[in-house]
Motif scaffolding. Sequence first.
Motif, PDB file in Angstrom:
ATOM      1  N   GLY A   4      42.360 -25.854  33.462  1.00  0.00           N
ATOM      2  CA  GLY A   4      42.234 -27.293  33.277  1.00  0.00           C
ATOM      3  C   GLY A   4      42.440 -28.022  34.589  1.00  0.00           C
ATOM      4  N   HIS A  32      43.262 -29.319  30.055  1.00  0.00           N
ATOM      5  CA  HIS A  32      41.997 -28.621  29.793  1.00  0.00           C
ATOM      6  C   HIS A  32      41.021 -29.563  29.095  1.00  0.00           C
ATOM      7  CE1 HIS A  32      39.205 -25.639  28.109  1.00  0.00           C
ATOM      8  NE2 HIS A  32      39.609 -24.862  29.094  1.00  0.00           N
ATOM      9  N   PRO A  33      39.712 -29.473  29.407  1.00  0.00           N
ATOM     10  CA  PRO A  33      38.743 -30.388  28.773  1.00  0.00           C
ATOM     11  C   PRO A  33      38.631 -30.207  27.262  1.00  0.00           C
ATOM     12  CG  PRO A  33      37.619 -28.693  30.069  1.00  0.00           C
ATOM     13  CD  PRO A  33      39.074 -28.608  30.406  1.00  0.00           C
ATOM     14  N   TRP A  34      38.970 -29.030  26.740  1.00  0.00           N
ATOM     15  CA  TRP A  34      38.889 -28.783  25.296  1.00  0.00           C
ATOM     16  C   TRP A  34      40.255 -28.816  24.627  1.00  0.00           C
ATOM     17  CZ3 TRP A  34      35.216 -23.892  25.042  1.00  0.00           C
ATOM     18  CH2 TRP A  34      33.937 -24.272  25.500  1.00  0.00           C
ATOM     19  N   GLY A  77      34.747 -25.534  34.387  1.00  0.00           N
ATOM     20  CA  GLY A  77      35.969 -26.186  33.938  1.00  0.00           C
ATOM     21  C   GLY A  77      36.519 -25.630  32.649  1.00  0.00           C
ATOM     22  N   TRP A  78      35.637 -25.263  31.714  1.00  0.00           N
ATOM     23  CA  TRP A  78      36.122 -24.767  30.424  1.00  0.00           C
ATOM     24  C   TRP A  78      36.717 -23.371  30.524  1.00  0.00           C
ATOM     25  CZ3 TRP A  78      33.877 -20.420  28.192  1.00  0.00           C
ATOM     26  CH2 TRP A  78      32.662 -19.995  28.744  1.00  0.00           C
TER      27      TRP A  78
END
Length: 210
Positions: free
Chosen positions: A172, A194-196, A167-168
Amino acid sequence: MGDYRETGFPSEGELFKRVLGAEWKTLHPDIQRRFDKNPAPGKPLRYSGVLSELSCSWAGRVLGYLTLPFIKGALMPYCDADFPVDIEVYSLPDDPAIFKQRIYRLHGRKPIQFTSFMRMSERGEVLEYVGMGLGMKLLLSVEGGNLFFTSDGYFWQVLGWRIPIPGWLSPGKTFLWHRNDSPEQFNIRIEIRHPWFGRTFTQVGVFHEV
């Protein structure tokens, strides 16, 4: 569930019916009719519309430029508003996939063309491919009579093998809403988060069948 290639579904509607099951009947009748139309080879379905918003974050812009040579149009590193978009949904002989070509006519730029295709996997999953073997698994649901898509992981398909993309490392999670306005008109909202880095891409537009 059988393989999408073997069953030869003629439309997105047939694919979505199979995936949604009884939930398909809760879709707005206009949306059901829209997706039940079959784009026979050589007879595509055409839609015209206007994107009121095309935007990306700084992280989206970087990712868009990095992927532009490989999957042009899938992740556009631009921000713009109120520009026309043409969509063509078509099929090819002896191929059960449904193809979707989009032409974005941004202000002050050459038109950007992006084509993806959708098919069902052997396990009954809805897969959308965006180019270079890259794709994502889609989950479908109905919310208030409207159609909602959520990505459930990205992958790179090589020699028949699907290699998951963390995922990263992906753009996203993708969210797409198809909301009905009238028998001839619908609106679309796409967000990628996006996770970040949070929301990286957004598209909002209204379309009608030509």
